[in-house]
Scaffold this motif. Structure first.
Motif, PDB file in Angstrom:
ATOM      1  N   UNK A 180      -8.085   6.210   9.754  1.00 51.14           N
ATOM      2  CA  UNK A 180      -7.656   5.035   9.174  1.00 51.14           C
ATOM      3  C   UNK A 180      -6.135   4.983   8.850  1.00 51.14           C
ATOM      4  N   UNK A 232      -7.138   4.889  -4.721  1.00 52.62           N
ATOM      5  CA  UNK A 232      -7.092   4.424  -3.377  1.00 52.62           C
ATOM      6  C   UNK A 232      -6.582   3.182  -3.084  1.00 52.62           C
ATOM      7  N   UNK A 233      -6.016   2.648  -1.809  1.00 51.65           N
ATOM      8  CA  UNK A 233      -5.734   1.500  -1.788  1.00 51.65           C
ATOM      9  C   UNK A 233      -6.094   0.960  -0.324  1.00 51.65           C
ATOM     10  N   UNK A 282      -0.322   9.429   5.599  1.00 54.53           N
ATOM     11  CA  UNK A 282       0.559   9.223   4.504  1.00 54.53           C
ATOM     12  C   UNK A 282       0.058   9.713   3.250  1.00 54.53           C
ATOM     13  N   UNK A 283      -1.190   9.528   3.031  1.00 54.06           N
ATOM     14  CA  UNK A 283      -1.557   9.853   1.792  1.00 54.06           C
ATOM     15  C   UNK A 283      -1.711  11.500   1.727  1.00 54.06           C
ATOM     16  N   UNK A 300      -2.809   4.940   6.988  1.00 53.01           N
ATOM     17  CA  UNK A 300      -2.308   5.436   5.675  1.00 53.01           C
ATOM     18  C   UNK A 300      -3.103   6.638   5.290  1.00 53.01           C
ATOM     19  N   UNK A 318       2.137  12.716   1.521  1.00 50.45           N
ATOM     20  CA  UNK A 318       2.528  12.351   0.223  1.00 50.45           C
ATOM     21  C   UNK A 318       1.878  13.398  -1.216  1.00 50.45           C
ATOM     22  N   UNK A 363       0.865  -1.064   0.122  1.00 54.53           N
ATOM     23  CA  UNK A 363      -0.129  -0.031   0.162  1.00 54.53           C
ATOM     24  C   UNK A 363       0.828   1.259  -0.038  1.00 54.53           C
ATOM     25  N   UNK A 373       0.934   3.765  -3.117  1.00 59.87           N
ATOM     26  CA  UNK A 373       0.117   4.999  -2.980  1.00 59.87           C
ATOM     27  C   UNK A 373       0.016   6.326  -3.692  1.00 59.87           C
ATOM     28  N   UNK A 374       0.954   6.322  -4.189  1.00 60.89           N
ATOM     29  CA  UNK A 374       1.189   7.571  -5.142  1.00 60.89           C
ATOM     30  C   UNK A 374       0.464   7.411  -6.693  1.00 60.89           C
ATOM     31  N   UNK A 384     -18.626   8.382   3.448  1.00 61.58           N
ATOM     32  CA  UNK A 384     -19.047   9.839   3.774  1.00 61.58           C
ATOM     33  C   UNK A 384     -17.738  10.794   3.125  1.00 61.58           C
ATOM     34  N   UNK A 385     -16.842  10.347   2.887  1.00 62.53           N
ATOM     35  CA  UNK A 385     -15.757  11.229   2.422  1.00 62.53           C
ATOM     36  C   UNK A 385     -15.791  11.132   1.018  1.00 62.53           C
ATOM     37  N   UNK A 420      -9.789   9.611   1.822  1.00 62.59           N
ATOM     38  CA  UNK A 420      -9.743   9.507   3.318  1.00 62.59           C
ATOM     39  C   UNK A 420     -10.312  11.019   3.779  1.00 62.59           C
ATOM     40  N   UNK A 421     -10.365  11.937   2.969  1.00 66.51           N
ATOM     41  CA  UNK A 421     -10.454  13.265   3.422  1.00 66.51           C
ATOM     42  C   UNK A 421     -11.956  13.597   3.365  1.00 66.51           C
ATOM     43  N   UNK A 460     -10.695  10.285   7.707  1.00 67.99           N
ATOM     44  CA  UNK A 460     -11.103   8.975   8.381  1.00 67.99           C
ATOM     45  C   UNK A 460      -9.825   8.606   9.368  1.00 67.99           C
TER      46      UNK A 460
END
Lengths: 573, 190
Positions: free
Chosen positions: B39, A127-128, B44-45, B41, B48, A118, A122-123, A182-183, B96-97, B37
């Motif tokens: 969670x 999503x992961x 990091x997201x 990662x 990043x 992950x 990520x970049x 929700x996001x 996640x935001x 969220x």
């Protein structure tokens, strides 16, 4: 009924309507492969390298509009897949990648074949998700498919630890019907007020221009774009990613734009007073020098992704939404409003465009003694009656394919536009051929690109994929050579392809048919013969002119009005 | 000494001198508050996204909220209006935001906690205590030759305090990074 993690995964894929998974087994996914072995719903295609799996899934997705699915093991399995994931990410292709991970108890211990999947991806994913419990698999898969296919599509990776697929742990399976996040609420309809303003601006234009990109194909809106463009009577250009969204043989289509776009398309961009950008992202290969981009134009931009709007080029009327409903609403508004486009202004605008067209910017020497690569693509177009699925690798051949194969339908042209990944063409063709078993599929490539994923010839034999490989063999990394000729005074550092294999023998050794074509007069017959072999892969090795360059060309950092034309070269010669 | 904390150019005045046309091309400091969220990662997201796209993070703080599925993050960054617009769009794009606001768009309160450790000679004690007092700080730990103080305030106040500490032998400085909240009824809630 209680199911193990591996069985749950397969049930999820079945629920999502997945017919093919492209993958390669390994330690961390053995439980999943065992579950594959014991079912018949989802077919698995064994590639020869994980990069091939991602490109094949990508080709499948681009040829169908459905998400491509990949299954790879931990460590090198997932790192090999990264190039293909990044390729899909740059071109917004829906893809779900399932990677195995070492057991959760040993994560972080530098275990055998452990990599932070992950973290590494990520970049280059939308999503992961890391899944460590069997209970979380179904929701993760639902979420992955939802994210990959909605909004601006993209690849989503699910990394599943080996213990989560333990065959001895079985739980009741239930697949969620839908998922709410929700996001994450991607835009759908566009803003009605903005749409009205956009239509007003469009009909008031004197020198309008429509510029459409890959978003129209991804958003399944080629029909709506075509209807609106015809209703307006305006000139239209497509980006490299958008070819096929508007019929290339139609009189309103003035060719691709950008670095190797047509003279008329680029000049029309430069001179237009209203630019209507549809599902395109103002990529640097399209805009050239930003200060000189569409200097006289007001810009309307439809995009699903708000971050694409005004990222590099400031737009006047942004519309965030799905291209399809926005275009439909624009058509409705256009029908209702009284004003019609200014016929007189439009006529003189078209006259100007016809003047630019007269330059015949895609001219090449049709009487040459050496095979011209452009003629091979033109003949391919003729032989396949313009209706093949065409994949390409990256370089000169990609540009010639884009310039000379006239795509009338969406989903037919499959290439790595954003990332520019050599090695993409052959595995992408596998995906397209599996999706459309009876359709002609051609991979236009070069002797450099094809060698980057050549091992997939073996996969093609195993699954009997009758792809036609059109190898434009000029013994150079052609695009590198072209830049070295133009910008490095002809110092051809490392661009000459020495020690090439005998591609005919190579194809034959993989159990396919190989044909070498050396004379211009043999091109059409070779292609016709190849496409007659409906159940065989044919590798056509065309020895083409090594000095041929792609024209027109806008050098990096120049404006649309500063094109180099082949004519200039001829005049100088 | 107190004057130093007040003796700064009010926001906006410098721009007015340059004229309004320069406002959008001028790099300005922004505080962006995010609900994300809770969670693995997520941090990091976000970090990043800034590094991958070449944006700057000047300060960052993260902590859970009253809802344990949600973390609140405060990012201090700087850029022209276009860059800030792009940062906000790119942050919103991350799955996640959940929600975010640019606090600097309206009136807001900014607070940062700073802990300072000073090696001290006997004849400096009074002066140090006065200084801490003037800045409404507190001494939170004392040994024979080391005083540790805490101080809360906005970036300018902390900067002014550090400036005044220059004559002293500063052993350590720890800053939390700013937190922010909008004034009045503007609130960042789900």
């Amino acid at each position: 009924m209680n199911l193990s993690g591996g069985e749950i995964l397969i049930q999820c894929l079945k629920e999502e309507g997945v017919d093919y998974v492209f993958g390669y087994p390994g330690g961390a996914v053995l439980h999943i492969y065992d579950a594959f072995f014991r079912q018949q719903h989802v077919r698995h295609v064994l590639v020869r390298h994980e990069q091939g799996a991602t490109h094949a899934a990508d080709g499948y997705a681009r040829a169908t509009g459905k998400p491509g699915v990949v299954l790879v093991t931990s460590g090198p399995g997932v790192t090999n897949a990264v190039t293909g994931i990044a390729t899909a990410h740059m071109d917004s292709v829906p893809m779900v990648i399932i990677s195995g991970q070492v057991p959760s108890a040993v994560i972080g211990s530098d275990a055998f074949q452990e990599v932070d999947a992950t973290g590494i991806t990520r970049p280059c994913v939308k999503h992961n998700i890391l899944v460590k419990n069997v209970e979380d698999i179904a929701v993760a898969v639902k979420k992955a498919f939802f994210l990959a296919t909605t909004g601006r599509p993209g690849p989503v990776l699910i990394d599943i630890t080996k213990d989560a697929t333990d065959p001895n742990i079985k739980i009741p399976f239930e697949y969620p019907d839908s998922i709410e996040l929700r996001s994450y609420k991607p835009a759908e309809q566009g803003h009605t007020g903005q749409i009205r303003k956009a239509v007003e601006m469009l009909v008031n234009a004197k020198r309008p221009m429509i510029y459409s990109g890959g978003g129209v194909i991804l958003g399944n809106a080629a029909e709506e774009l075509t209807t609106l463009t015809r209703a307006l009577g305006y000139p239209i250009t497509n980006t490299l990613m958008g070819l096929g969204a508007y019929p290339a043989t139609d009189k309103q289509f003035i060719g691709m734009l950008g670095m190797h776009g047509t003279y008329e398309a680029n000049m029309a961009m430069h001179e237009c007073d209203v630019l209507f950008a549809v599902g395109a992202r103002f990529d640097d290969r399209v805009t050239g020098k930003l200060e000189d981009f569409c200097p006289f134009a007001k810009i309307i931009h439809i995009d699903i992704d708000p971050s694409s709007i005004s990222k590099t080029v400031k737009v006047d009327i942004p519309i965030v939404g799905q291209v399809k409903p926005v275009l439909t609403e624009m058509l409705d508004v256009l029908k209702k409003i009284k004003r019609k486009p200014d016929a007189k202004a439009l006529q003189s605008w078209w006259q100007q465009i016809q003047e630019w067209k007269k330059l015949d910017c895609l001219h090449y020497d049709r009487d040459s003694d050496i095979i011209k690569p452009q003629s091979v693509v033109e003949t391919l177009y003729k032989v396949t009656k313009g209706d093949a699925f065409v994949t390409s690798d990256v370089g000169q051949h990609q540009m010639w394919a884009a310039q000379f194969y006239k795509f009338d339908k969406p989903y037919r042209w499959i290439n790595s536009g954003g990332l520019g990944t050599m090695g993409f063409g052959l595995p992408a063709a596998m995906g397209a051929q599996l999706a459309h078993p009876d359709a002609p599929v051609a991979c236009i490539t070069g002797e450099a690109s094809i060698q980057m994923c050549i091992q997939e010839l073996s996969t093609c034999l195993q699954y009997r994929l009758p792809i036609k490989i059109i190898n434009l063999n000029n013994r150079y990394m052609g695009m590198v050579r072209q830049w070295q000729e133009f910008f490095y005074e002809g110092r051809y550092a490392m661009s000459y392809m020495d020690a090439l294999p005998d591609f005919v023998k190579l194809a034959e050794s993989y159990g396919h048919v190989g044909i070498k074509v050396e004379q211009p007069g043999d091109v059409e017959k070779a292609l016709t013969d190849a496409f007659k072999m409906k159940d065989r892969l044919v590798f056509l090795d065309f020895l083409t002119d090594p000095t041929e360059n792609v024209y027109p060309m806008i050098a990096s950092g120049k404006g649309h009005h500063e094109m180099h034309l082949a004519q200039e070269e001829r005049e100088l010669a | 000494m107190l004057d130093k904390t007040r003796d700064r150019v009010p926001a906006g005045r410098f721009d007015e001198a340059l004229g309004p046309s320069n406002e959008s091309t001028k790099s300005m400091r922004h505080i962006i508050s995010l609900l994300v969220e809770n969670e693995s990662g997520a941090l990091s997201r976000i970090a990043n996204m800034f590094s991958a796209r070449g944006y700057n993070i000047e300060a960052l703080s993260v902590a859970p909220t009253d809802d344990d599925t949600v973390s609140r993050m405060t990012v201090v960054t700087s850029g022209t209006d276009e860059i800030i617009e792009q940062i906000i769009k790119q942050l919103n794009k991350l799955v996640d935001v959940i929600k975010l606001i640019d606090l600097t768009e309206s009136t807001h309160i900014e607070r940062e906690l700073m802990l300072v450790k000073v090696n001290i000679r006997e004849n400096e004690v009074t002066e140090l205590m006065q200084l801490i007092d003037v800045f409404r700080g507190h001494v939170i730990d004392v040994t024979d030759n080391v005083y540790t103080a805490e101080l809360t305030g906005d970036a300018e106040k902390l900067k002014a305090f550090l400036h005044n500490l220059e004559p002293f032998d500063l052993a350590e400085v720890v800053r939390s990074g700013p937190l922010g909240i909008a004034r009045g009824d503007r609130a960042l809630r789900i």
